[in-house]
Design a protein around this motif. Structure first.
Motif, PDB file in Angstrom:
ATOM      1  N   GLU A  97      23.989  10.922  54.973  1.00 54.28           N
ATOM      2  CA  GLU A  97      22.903   9.936  54.982  1.00 54.28           C
ATOM      3  C   GLU A  97      21.988  10.051  53.762  1.00 54.28           C
ATOM      4  O   GLU A  97      21.832   9.101  53.007  1.00 54.28           O
ATOM      5  CB  GLU A  97      22.073  10.047  56.274  1.00 54.28           C
ATOM      6  N   LEU A  98      21.396  11.243  53.552  1.00 53.00           N
ATOM      7  CA  LEU A  98      20.382  11.364  52.493  1.00 53.00           C
ATOM      8  C   LEU A  98      20.958  11.102  51.110  1.00 53.00           C
ATOM      9  O   LEU A  98      20.282  10.547  50.242  1.00 53.00           O
ATOM     10  CB  LEU A  98      19.720  12.744  52.558  1.00 53.00           C
ATOM     11  N   LYS A 102      22.933   8.970  50.381  1.00 57.80           N
ATOM     12  CA  LYS A 102      23.012   7.522  50.193  1.00 57.80           C
ATOM     13  C   LYS A 102      21.647   6.942  49.815  1.00 57.80           C
ATOM     14  O   LYS A 102      21.545   5.817  49.344  1.00 57.80           O
ATOM     15  CB  LYS A 102      23.530   6.842  51.472  1.00 57.80           C
ATOM     16  N   MET A 103      20.589   7.730  50.061  1.00 57.00           N
ATOM     17  CA  MET A 103      19.241   7.282  49.681  1.00 57.00           C
ATOM     18  C   MET A 103      18.860   7.819  48.306  1.00 57.00           C
ATOM     19  O   MET A 103      18.163   7.168  47.547  1.00 57.00           O
ATOM     20  CB  MET A 103      18.199   7.818  50.679  1.00 57.00           C
ATOM     21  N   VAL A 104      19.278   9.056  48.023  1.00 62.62           N
ATOM     22  CA  VAL A 104      18.921   9.724  46.768  1.00 62.62           C
ATOM     23  C   VAL A 104      20.207  10.119  46.053  1.00 62.62           C
ATOM     24  O   VAL A 104      21.008  10.883  46.600  1.00 62.62           O
ATOM     25  CB  VAL A 104      18.083  11.000  47.040  1.00 62.62           C
ATOM     26  N   LYS A 105      20.361   9.627  44.845  1.00 62.10           N
ATOM     27  CA  LYS A 105      21.591   9.915  44.096  1.00 62.10           C
ATOM     28  C   LYS A 105      21.733  11.420  43.873  1.00 62.10           C
ATOM     29  O   LYS A 105      20.793  12.084  43.435  1.00 62.10           O
ATOM     30  CB  LYS A 105      21.539   9.178  42.735  1.00 62.10           C
TER      31      LYS A 105
END
Lengths: 83, 132
Positions: free
Chosen positions: B16-17, B19-22
């Protein structure tokens, strides 16, 4: 700095540096209750060791190894939560 | 840091994360199973078995300069955390000769505490500076 940890089935836990490990069963009841220290600004942060995940590796982090740097320590309720 | 295991941290980061932070979470994701560390910092909720949203600023000497603790439903303001770090770093660099008044942010007026400033703050600092 954080050291790499071997991966096993056990769930590693950390704890406060200098604090005696919790004993189970009857022994635990006999342990004298430690006076709870309040967190206060302007006073030292309690040192601790904690297992961690960082960029594909399982590591172990000790707060006092970050002396000399600014640290932001964040607690949150749980992984995969909404806020 | 949360009570989740490092294995769950890995799953959360990878699925998940990241996908939010490269590149995924750039800092250490700490595990506090049992809440021992959270208890030492006063943020572990024994009844719920989780940690509240505690945020501690610790200086290079290991001294806690500031903290904020929120109950789980309300998220933090990262900009305010960064502002506080910038303020504490400025004060530290000045070896305590400068202080940051309410509403300070980088580039704004600092105060130089001393006998000369007593009773004179009103001349240099205005109340609307607390809010913008």
């Amino acid at each position: 700095m954080p050291e790499k940890q071997k991966v096993g089935c056990a769930r590693p836990t950390g704890g406060v540096v200098g604090q005696a490990k919790e004993r189970s069963g009857v022994d635990a009841a006999e342990q004298p209750k430690e006076g709870k220290k309040m967190i206060q600004v302007g006073k030292p942060a309690p040192d601790f060791v904690a297992p961690a995940y960082h960029k594909g590796e399982f590591t172990s982090v000790k707060l006092s190894e970050y002396l000399g740097k600014w640290v932001v320590l964040c607690f949150y309720p749980g992984d995969f939560t909404f806020v | 840091m949360s009570v989740d295991s490092v294995f769950v941290h890995k799953m959360w980061n990878d699925h998940e994360l990241s996908k939010m932070v490269k590149g995924g979470v750039p800092f250490q994701m700490l595990s506090d199973g049992g809440g021992k560390v959270g208890t030492a910092f006063g943020v572990y909720d024994e009844d719920a078995g989780v940690e509240n949203r505690g945020r501690f600023l610790i200086d290079p000497d290991g001294i806690i300069q500031g903290f904020e603790v929120l109950t789980p439903p309300v998220g933090r303001n990262v900009a305010e955390t960064l502002r506080q770090i910038q303020a504490f770093q400025l004060v530290r660099k000045s070896k305590g000769t400068e202080a940051t008044p309410s509403g300070w942010k980088p580039g704004k007026l600092t105060l130089k505490p001393g006998p000369g400033l007593v009773g004179k703050v009103w001349e240099v600092w205005k109340t609307d500076m607390a809010r913008d």
